[in-house]
Structures are given as C-alpha cells and as structure tokens.
Design a protein around this motif. Structure first.
Motif, PDB file in Angstrom:
ATOM      1  N   ILE A  47       1.063  -1.223  -0.183  1.00 46.59           N
ATOM      2  CA  ILE A  47       0.072   0.043   0.192  1.00 46.59           C
ATOM      3  C   ILE A  47       0.841   1.237   0.080  1.00 46.59           C
ATOM      4  N   GLU A  48       0.515   2.395  -0.728  1.00 49.67           N
ATOM      5  CA  GLU A  48       1.276   3.573  -0.860  1.00 49.67           C
ATOM      6  C   GLU A  48       0.562   4.892  -0.298  1.00 49.67           C
ATOM      7  N   VAL A  49       1.211   5.346   0.516  1.00 49.81           N
ATOM      8  CA  VAL A  49       0.944   6.711   1.272  1.00 49.81           C
ATOM      9  C   VAL A  49       0.844   7.622   0.220  1.00 49.81           C
ATOM     10  N   SER A  50      -0.144   8.465   0.070  1.00 50.85           N
ATOM     11  CA  SER A  50      -0.526   9.614  -0.857  1.00 50.85           C
ATOM     12  C   SER A  50       0.653  10.655  -0.997  1.00 50.85           C
ATOM     13  N   GLN A  51       1.234  11.022   0.239  1.00 48.21           N
ATOM     14  CA  GLN A  51       2.042  12.180   0.491  1.00 48.21           C
ATOM     15  C   GLN A  51       1.462  13.315   0.003  1.00 48.21           C
ATOM     16  N   ASP A  52       0.150  13.851   0.481  1.00 51.69           N
ATOM     17  CA  ASP A  52      -0.584  14.883   0.177  1.00 51.69           C
ATOM     18  C   ASP A  52      -0.156  15.944   1.061  1.00 51.69           C
ATOM     19  N   LEU A  53       0.441  17.101   0.730  1.00 53.09           N
ATOM     20  CA  LEU A  53       1.190  18.145   1.493  1.00 53.09           C
ATOM     21  C   LEU A  53       0.268  18.931   2.182  1.00 53.09           C
ATOM     22  N   ASN A  54      -0.845  19.248   1.553  1.00 52.15           N
ATOM     23  CA  ASN A  54      -1.871  20.059   2.137  1.00 52.15           C
ATOM     24  C   ASN A  54      -2.942  19.058   3.041  1.00 52.15           C
ATOM     25  N   TYR A  55      -2.942  18.017   2.875  1.00 51.89           N
ATOM     26  CA  TYR A  55      -3.561  17.291   4.000  1.00 51.89           C
ATOM     27  C   TYR A  55      -2.645  16.873   5.136  1.00 51.89           C
ATOM     28  N   ASN A  56      -1.456  16.795   4.965  1.00 51.71           N
ATOM     29  CA  ASN A  56      -0.782  16.625   5.942  1.00 51.71           C
ATOM     30  C   ASN A  56      -0.574  17.835   6.897  1.00 51.71           C
ATOM     31  N   ASN A  57      -0.568  18.934   6.328  1.00 47.10           N
ATOM     32  CA  ASN A  57      -0.332  20.333   7.023  1.00 47.10           C
ATOM     33  C   ASN A  57      -1.790  20.504   7.713  1.00 47.10           C
ATOM     34  N   ASP A  58      -2.854  20.167   7.326  1.00 47.91           N
ATOM     35  CA  ASP A  58      -4.107  20.257   7.831  1.00 47.91           C
ATOM     36  C   ASP A  58      -4.147  19.241   9.390  1.00 47.91           C
ATOM     37  N   LEU A  59      -3.518  18.151   9.083  1.00 45.54           N
ATOM     38  CA  LEU A  59      -3.312  17.049   9.943  1.00 45.54           C
ATOM     39  C   LEU A  59      -2.645  17.488  11.102  1.00 45.54           C
ATOM     40  N   GLU A  63      -3.613  22.180  17.465  1.00 42.11           N
ATOM     41  CA  GLU A  63      -4.395  23.151  18.029  1.00 42.11           C
ATOM     42  C   GLU A  63      -5.359  22.076  19.123  1.00 42.11           C
ATOM     43  N   SER A  64      -5.467  20.937  18.936  1.00 46.76           N
ATOM     44  CA  SER A  64      -5.820  19.828  20.054  1.00 46.76           C
ATOM     45  C   SER A  64      -5.011  19.858  21.190  1.00 46.76           C
ATOM     46  N   TYR A  65      -3.506  19.888  21.072  1.00 47.35           N
ATOM     47  CA  TYR A  65      -2.727  19.360  22.092  1.00 47.35           C
ATOM     48  C   TYR A  65      -2.067  20.609  22.692  1.00 47.35           C
ATOM     49  N   SER A  66      -2.079  21.827  21.850  1.00 43.06           N
ATOM     50  CA  SER A  66      -1.135  22.646  22.358  1.00 43.06           C
ATOM     51  C   SER A  66      -1.022  23.104  23.771  1.00 43.06           C
ATOM     52  N   ALA A  82      -1.229  20.961  26.176  1.00 45.73           N
ATOM     53  CA  ALA A  82      -0.970  19.705  27.052  1.00 45.73           C
ATOM     54  C   ALA A  82       0.467  20.062  27.487  1.00 45.73           C
ATOM     55  N   PRO A  83       0.665  19.347  28.777  1.00 47.05           N
ATOM     56  CA  PRO A  83       2.124  19.682  29.419  1.00 47.05           C
ATOM     57  C   PRO A  83       3.374  19.388  28.699  1.00 47.05           C
ATOM     58  N   PHE A  84       3.264  18.288  27.760  1.00 44.14           N
ATOM     59  CA  PHE A  84       4.434  17.789  27.082  1.00 44.14           C
ATOM     60  C   PHE A  84       4.351  17.738  25.685  1.00 44.14           C
ATOM     61  N   PHE A  85       3.399  18.848  25.323  1.00 44.49           N
ATOM     62  CA  PHE A  85       3.388  19.023  24.021  1.00 44.49           C
ATOM     63  C   PHE A  85       4.629  19.423  23.169  1.00 44.49           C
ATOM     64  N   GLU A  86       5.469  20.088  23.810  1.00 51.16           N
ATOM     65  CA  GLU A  86       6.982  20.471  22.894  1.00 51.16           C
ATOM     66  C   GLU A  86       7.660  19.625  22.913  1.00 51.16           C
ATOM     67  N   SER A  87       7.557  18.496  23.718  1.00 53.13           N
ATOM     68  CA  SER A  87       8.301  17.254  23.210  1.00 53.13           C
ATOM     69  C   SER A  87       7.925  16.357  22.516  1.00 53.13           C
ATOM     70  N   VAL A  88       6.643  16.152  22.313  1.00 53.27           N
ATOM     71  CA  VAL A  88       5.929  15.185  21.551  1.00 53.27           C
ATOM     72  C   VAL A  88       5.799  15.594  20.133  1.00 53.27           C
ATOM     73  N   PHE A  89       5.239  16.996  20.112  1.00 55.18           N
ATOM     74  CA  PHE A  89       4.773  17.215  18.593  1.00 55.18           C
ATOM     75  C   PHE A  89       6.081  17.045  17.848  1.00 55.18           C
ATOM     76  N   PRO A  90       7.363  17.443  18.030  1.00 51.86           N
ATOM     77  CA  PRO A  90       8.264  17.279  16.831  1.00 51.86           C
ATOM     78  C   PRO A  90       8.370  15.676  16.347  1.00 51.86           C
ATOM     79  N   ILE A  91       8.025  14.950  17.317  1.00 52.66           N
ATOM     80  CA  ILE A  91       7.941  13.361  16.665  1.00 52.66           C
ATOM     81  C   ILE A  91       6.753  13.227  15.815  1.00 52.66           C
ATOM     82  N   VAL A  92       5.655  13.826  16.269  1.00 44.47           N
ATOM     83  CA  VAL A  92       4.274  13.883  15.140  1.00 44.47           C
ATOM     84  C   VAL A  92       4.945  14.547  13.758  1.00 44.47           C
ATOM     85  N   GLU A  93       5.596  15.545  14.001  1.00 45.91           N
ATOM     86  CA  GLU A  93       6.041  16.143  12.697  1.00 45.91           C
ATOM     87  C   GLU A  93       6.946  15.447  11.744  1.00 45.91           C
ATOM     88  N   LEU A  94       7.897  14.885  12.546  1.00 49.56           N
ATOM     89  CA  LEU A  94       9.042  14.037  11.833  1.00 49.56           C
ATOM     90  C   LEU A  94       8.275  12.760  11.205  1.00 49.56           C
TER      91      LEU A  94
END
Length: 233
Positions: free
Chosen positions: A70-82, A88-91, A93-105
């Motif tokens: 199965i192939e990932v679509s690599q839709d840049l606009n969709y990924n940015n929205d995600l 916005e949902s977790y900004s 949260a107490p550990f947002f700063e350490s976890v969000f970079p993992i999500v971005e990566l």
C-alpha cells in the motif's frame, strides 16, 4: 525468548506499546493483507473533549494487497491540515513541546511505502519511551509465506527460537494453547488495565485513544511507567 507479532498501526493505543515493551523481540507483521476501515492507517485523538479520527491518506487501497504493498499519498496540504489539527488539540498539553516534533517527523517523512512509514513511526515512539525491544520486519524473515493464521505465527516463533509468545487480548480466539504447547511455546495474552490520567478537559475521561494522547499529557517517564499496567492471562 519472548516474542510478539502485530500488524503496524498509526500511533496505536497504549496496549500496543505495552506489548512491545513486554517482549524481547517484536515483529512488525507487514506482509499480511491490508484491512480497510481498520486501525492500520488511522487512530483517535482528543479534539474538544471528544475522540476524532486522524488518518494517513493512502493511494489505491485494496484488501487484496499486503500492507507493504500500500502506498501513502504524500498529500502535502492534507498533512499540513492534520498537523494543524493535532497542534490545536494538544498545544496546551503539558508535554506538547517534546511530543509534537515526533508527530511532525513522522507525518512529514517522504516514505511512500505504508509499512515502512508505520515502522518508522513505531521506532520513533519507542525511542521517546525508552523501549529497547528489538524490532524485526516480518517480510525480511525467510519463512513459509504460504502458511496462514496461527500456522504462520508458529513458524515465525520457531524460526526466532521463541519460548513465550504474547498476543494482545483481542486475538484470544485466534490461537490454541494446545497447539502452542505442542510446539514447546507458552502462549499468553496481554490485557491492559484501566489507565486514566488528566486530559485538561471537564468531560468524562476518554480512554483508548492514540498513544499521542497519553504522551502529550504524561510525558516519557510517566508513560513509560504505564507500560507495566497490564496483566498476562
């Protein structure tokens, strides 16, 4: 040697990580059929106090294909929205700063193969939680691929010299203790205990969300302690 075998999922719930942490070797089962509307490429996060699905967008999805086909679509606009939704949902949260970079990566990676995409995310979360279990990719094991179901699992167990096989409690009906005993392998099932923590909302606690929710509100140390909150049955 303790072993677990599971399909790869997108930031799965804490029970998945308990399973990885409970064994010596964990096999990412990437060469089995993709299941549509399952949890392989999606999971729930907390949005305004309620569970909301987040997805990895895919191309030409079919249950006639293996996960690693199965192939990932690599839709840049969709990924940015995600990423925006998660931020916005977790900004607050107490550990947002350490976890969000993992999500971005994970979400910004250029990998198009779904199995490799998810394997990368699993390894990154393991790093964050200090899980040192050896990760093995199923398609890289020289095994009898014509076998199905339990027989294929037992084949992998034997190839990896397994003494104890641990599976998530939801798969209890798929396996026979007698068959594992005859192969000299102890069969156990992992049952996650009732895990609760503050979610910075006034609503009732929402359980079984993505590991991202647990990490955002608890950080690496407390989340790591939660990895022991299970029973083997």
């Amino acid at each position: 040697m303790k072993l677990a075998i599971m399909q790869p999922y997108f930031f799965p719930y804490i029970g998945y990580w308990q399973l990885i942490n409970a064994v010596d070797k964990f096999v990412i089962y990437d060469d089995v059929s993709y299941i549509k509307r399952g949890w392989i490429n999606r999971n729930n996060i907390l949005v305004n106090g309620y569970p909301k699905l987040m997805n990895v967008r895919l191309k030409k999805v079919s249950q006639n294909k293996l996960i690693n086909e199965i192939e990932v679509s690599q839709d840049l606009n969709y990924n940015n929205d995600l990423l925006k939704t998660i931020k916005e949902s977790y900004s607050k949260a107490p550990f947002f700063e350490s976890v969000f970079p993992i999500v971005e990566l994970v979400i910004n990676q250029h990998e198009k193969n779904l199995a490799k995409y998810l394997a990368f995310s699993i390894k990154e979360v393991c790093k964050y939680l200090c899980i040192d279990t050896e990760i093995i990719i199923s398609s890289e094991i020289s095994k009898y691929n014509e076998l199905k179901g339990q027989d294929r699992i037992l084949n992998i167990c034997k190839l990896l010299s397994t003494d104890q096989y641990i599976n998530a409690i939801g798969g209890r009906s798929l396996y026979s203790n007698q068959d594992f005993d005859l192969s000299g392998i102890e069969l156990k099932f992992l049952k996650t205990l009732d895990i609760r923590y503050p979610q910075l909302i006034h609503n009732e606690f929402v359980p079984n969300l993505s590991i991202l929710d647990v990490m955002m509100f608890n950080g690496p140390v407390q989340t790591n302690l939660m990895l022991s909150d299970y029973q083997l049955v």
